[in-house]
Design a protein around this motif. Structure first.
Motif, PDB file in Angstrom:
ATOM      1  N   TRP A 225       7.719   2.597   7.837  1.00  0.00           N
ATOM      2  CA  TRP A 225       7.022   1.388   7.412  1.00  0.00           C
ATOM      3  C   TRP A 225       5.751   1.228   8.243  1.00  0.00           C
ATOM      4  O   TRP A 225       5.737   1.487   9.444  1.00  0.00           O
ATOM      5  N   ILE A 226       4.680   0.756   7.617  1.00  0.00           N
ATOM      6  CA  ILE A 226       3.420   0.596   8.314  1.00  0.00           C
ATOM      7  C   ILE A 226       3.426  -0.631   9.210  1.00  0.00           C
ATOM      8  O   ILE A 226       2.579  -0.768  10.098  1.00  0.00           O
ATOM      9  N   GLY A 227       4.384  -1.539   9.013  1.00  0.00           N
ATOM     10  CA  GLY A 227       4.497  -2.681   9.908  1.00  0.00           C
ATOM     11  C   GLY A 227       4.031  -3.995   9.327  1.00  0.00           C
ATOM     12  O   GLY A 227       4.079  -5.024   9.992  1.00  0.00           O
TER      13      GLY A 227
ATOM     14  N   ASN B  83      -4.571   7.846   5.561  1.00  0.00           N
ATOM     15  CA  ASN B  83      -3.480   8.800   5.790  1.00  0.00           C
ATOM     16  C   ASN B  83      -2.104   8.213   5.498  1.00  0.00           C
ATOM     17  O   ASN B  83      -1.125   8.565   6.132  1.00  0.00           O
ATOM     18  N   CYS B  84      -2.019   7.298   4.522  1.00  0.00           N
ATOM     19  CA  CYS B  84      -0.745   6.674   4.184  1.00  0.00           C
ATOM     20  C   CYS B  84      -0.435   6.821   2.700  1.00  0.00           C
ATOM     21  O   CYS B  84      -1.294   7.149   1.889  1.00  0.00           O
ATOM     22  N   HIS B  85       0.811   6.556   2.370  1.00  0.00           N
ATOM     23  CA  HIS B  85       1.276   6.518   0.981  1.00  0.00           C
ATOM     24  C   HIS B  85       1.335   5.047   0.559  1.00  0.00           C
ATOM     25  O   HIS B  85       1.891   4.207   1.268  1.00  0.00           O
ATOM     26  N   LEU B  86       0.738   4.728  -0.586  1.00  0.00           N
ATOM     27  CA  LEU B  86       0.725   3.353  -1.080  1.00  0.00           C
ATOM     28  C   LEU B  86       1.910   3.116  -2.009  1.00  0.00           C
ATOM     29  O   LEU B  86       2.069   3.813  -3.017  1.00  0.00           O
TER      30      LEU B  86
ATOM     31  N   SER C 106       0.621  10.490  -2.937  1.00  0.00           N
ATOM     32  CA  SER C 106      -0.205   9.407  -2.389  1.00  0.00           C
ATOM     33  C   SER C 106       0.120   7.985  -2.866  1.00  0.00           C
ATOM     34  O   SER C 106      -0.155   7.031  -2.154  1.00  0.00           O
ATOM     35  N   MET C 107       0.726   7.815  -4.070  1.00  0.00           N
ATOM     36  CA  MET C 107       1.037   6.463  -4.542  1.00  0.00           C
ATOM     37  C   MET C 107       2.355   6.445  -5.321  1.00  0.00           C
ATOM     38  O   MET C 107       2.661   7.372  -6.059  1.00  0.00           O
TER      39      MET C 107
ATOM     40  N   GLU D 292       4.186   4.598   5.142  1.00  0.00           N
ATOM     41  CA  GLU D 292       4.128   4.068   3.780  1.00  0.00           C
ATOM     42  C   GLU D 292       3.686   2.608   3.851  1.00  0.00           C
ATOM     43  O   GLU D 292       4.237   1.824   4.624  1.00  0.00           O
ATOM     44  N   CYS D 293       2.692   2.264   3.041  1.00  0.00           N
ATOM     45  CA  CYS D 293       2.176   0.896   2.983  1.00  0.00           C
ATOM     46  C   CYS D 293       2.721   0.221   1.728  1.00  0.00           C
ATOM     47  O   CYS D 293       2.371   0.607   0.610  1.00  0.00           O
TER      48      CYS D 293
END
Length: 540
Positions: free
Chosen positions: A257-259, A336-339, A75-76, A302-303
């Motif tokens: 990439w989350i954008g 629902n993302c990986h930081l 998750s991170m 991924e953020c």
């Protein structure tokens, strides 16, 4: 004639069948006859289906690979931007900075790893080479590296030191190797530079043990030389040398990439994606943010965001507050993302004390909120349970067990999917956590949470869209003893692996009530989601 020895015994097994006659030298006892009757009956009557375990439901495609699954469960990760830019007070170096400027006299890679681990990060990613082309290892393909610096008289290797420190601490290592290289003279010559790049990539993948992630991007300044990157060849090389590594880029193949660089995901976020609809360096941001419910590929998001305004350390900048990081956590890991949080070492070669303090406070906030599930001792029932037996492996009580490999599954062909949670006593809470067993695919499209009021009526508290590995939803504090989690729409029978409620005493109420409206397009499919200012309920 001895009639005793010639006596015949007849056992009636079934009235519709001929009697079974056994020759015997002496009478069969009643006990023996009973045992024989039972054993023989097994061949005549089927075993009841109610005693057989029902298998798990079929997974729904696409599914994550083993490395992708491990990446999402972590998750991170911590990002480490470090290089000549740290000493020249720049973000994008020109590639012409004097390498002797690079001299982190107190560099301690073990400190970096210790800071990451203490803050709850199990993976670090180092910028082994940024856009300026300066290499933090002793590459054989250019002199523009630590070899030409004054640090350790040109004999040092930061990648090696970090790899050793990570291995000793049980922390995973990832590497960033910038495709854009402003120093290398072969850049712009497609074949020559791709050979150069793959040579450097091979060094990194074969010298330093296991590499868990390779981070790539399509960044390039305006007016730079045209350059075609052989991404497919790079991906094959990475998977050949490091089969357990995930590869990040705008378009995957393993994570996307989350954008944005704010660490914020779309409130609807699918791990499903169509790689054919994306291009590294030129992917529609809204498509990246939301993913694709009809996607054929599993490419979770991924953020990435920096703890400071810049990606490299600058003496004039200060870190974000722990509260800001908590807000980012809700909008990344909670969607629902990986930081991927960047924490750049300073010019002495250490992570700054003020950054460490923020990370410590950030961890304390997470621990204070999420260390105890208020529903832990609750009674959980469901509208239906797969297998319909009390000892079903898909029992609704599974949603109170941590981990994704136990879960509640409803019976097939149901008109409603509901979990009923009865707490030991009325409790106040303002955060909902939901997880899906993503190894079975991402399923839930829409859901909502109700509470039972004192008037005996169900009242909606919050509704949301996607869940995936983890969804965290904030809302104004409510109090109740009875809750109802309802799945309103799903790609297949929904599966829920975890459900938790928490009280966040720290987040500012205005952060909870902010609203946005987003539309995601996918060919003929338009996903419209609107987030309303909360009154009695909100959509997040």
């Amino acid at each position: 004639m001895n009639t005793k020895n010639n006596k015949k015994t007849t056992i009636n097994i079934n009235n519709n069948k001929r009697p079974l006659t056994l020759k015997s030298t002496k009478p069969i006892s009643l006990h023996t006859a009973t045992v024989l009757t039972v054993l023989l009956s097994l061949f005549n009557f089927p075993i009841s289906n109610s005693t057989l375990r029902k298998p798990p439901p079929l997974p729904i495609l696409p599914l994550p690979s083993s490395p992708q699954l491990q990446w999402q469960l972590n998750s991170m990760s911590l990002f480490l931007h470090f290089g000549p830019n740290t000493f020249t007070d720049t973000e994008w170096g020109t590639g012409q900075a004097d390498p002797t400027l690079f001299n982190p006299t107190r560099l301690n890679a073990s400190q970096w790893i210790h800071v990451a681990k203490e803050a709850g990060f199990n993976r670090v990613i180092l910028t082994a080479k940024h856009h300026d082309g300066f290499c933090l290892w002793n590459t054989e393909y250019t002199d523009y590296s630590v070899r030409s610096s004054t640090w350790q008289d040109g004999k040092g290797d930061i990648v090696a030191e970090l790899a050793m420190a990570a291995r000793d601490a049980g922390v995973e290592l990832g590497l960033y190797l910038s495709p854009w290289d402003r120093h290398e003279v072969s850049y712009g010559k497609t074949l020559e530079y791709n050979e150069f790049y793959m040579g450097q990539m091979t060094e990194l993948l074969t010298r330093y043990g296991e590499i868990k992630e390779v981070f790539l991007d399509g960044a390039k300044g305006g007016g730079e030389k045209d350059m075609e990157y052989f991404f497919d060849s790079w991906f094959s090389l990475i998977h050949q040398h490091q089969p357990a590594a995930t590869i990040f880029s705008d378009a995957g193949p393993d994570s996307r990439w989350i954008g944005d660089e704010a660490g914020v995901a779309g409130s609807t976020c699918w791990s499903l994606f169509n790689r054919s609809a994306a291009k590294i360096g030129d992917t529609e941001p809204k498509y990246s943010q939301g993913g694709d419910p009809l996607g054929h590929d599993w490419v979770p998001a991924e953020c990435d965001v920096s703890i400071r305004p810049g990606w490299f350390w600058h003496a004039s900048e200060v870190p974000k507050s722990a509260m800001k990081l908590l807000d980012i956590y809700y909008k990344s890991v909670g969607r629902n993302c990986h930081l991927l949080l960047n924490v750049p070492p300073n010019s002495s070669g250490l992570i700054s004390d003020e950054d460490i303090q923020v990370l410590k406070e950030f961890k304390e906030l997470r621990s204070s909120i999420f260390s105890y599930n208020l529903a832990e001792a609750a009674l959980v029932n469901a509208s239906s349970t797969r297998g319909r037996i009390s000892s079903s492996p898909f029992d609704p009580s599974n949603v109170l067990k941590e981990g994704i490999y136990t879960y509640w599954a409803p019976e097939e062909n149901q008109s409603q999917w509901v979990l009923y949670i009865t707490l030991q006593q009325p409790l106040s809470f303002n955060v909902l956590q939901v997880q899906e067993p993503i190894h079975m695919g991402q399923r839930i499209i829409e859901f909502h949470l109700d509470i039972l009021t004192e008037d005996g009526e169900w009242e909606k508290v919050i509704n949301g869209t996607t869940v995936g590995y983890q969804r965290l939803l904030q809302f104004p504090s409510v109090e109740s003893k009875q809750l109802r989690f309802v799945v309103d729409n799903s790609r297949a029978d929904p599966l829920v692996s975890y459900l938790g409620i928490y009280m966040d005493h720290f987040s500012i109420a205005s952060n909870v009530s902010d609203t946005i409206s987003q539309t995601y397009g996918n060919g003929s499919e338009i996903l419209q989601q609107t987030i309303h200012n909360h009154s009695q309920f909100a959509t997040m």
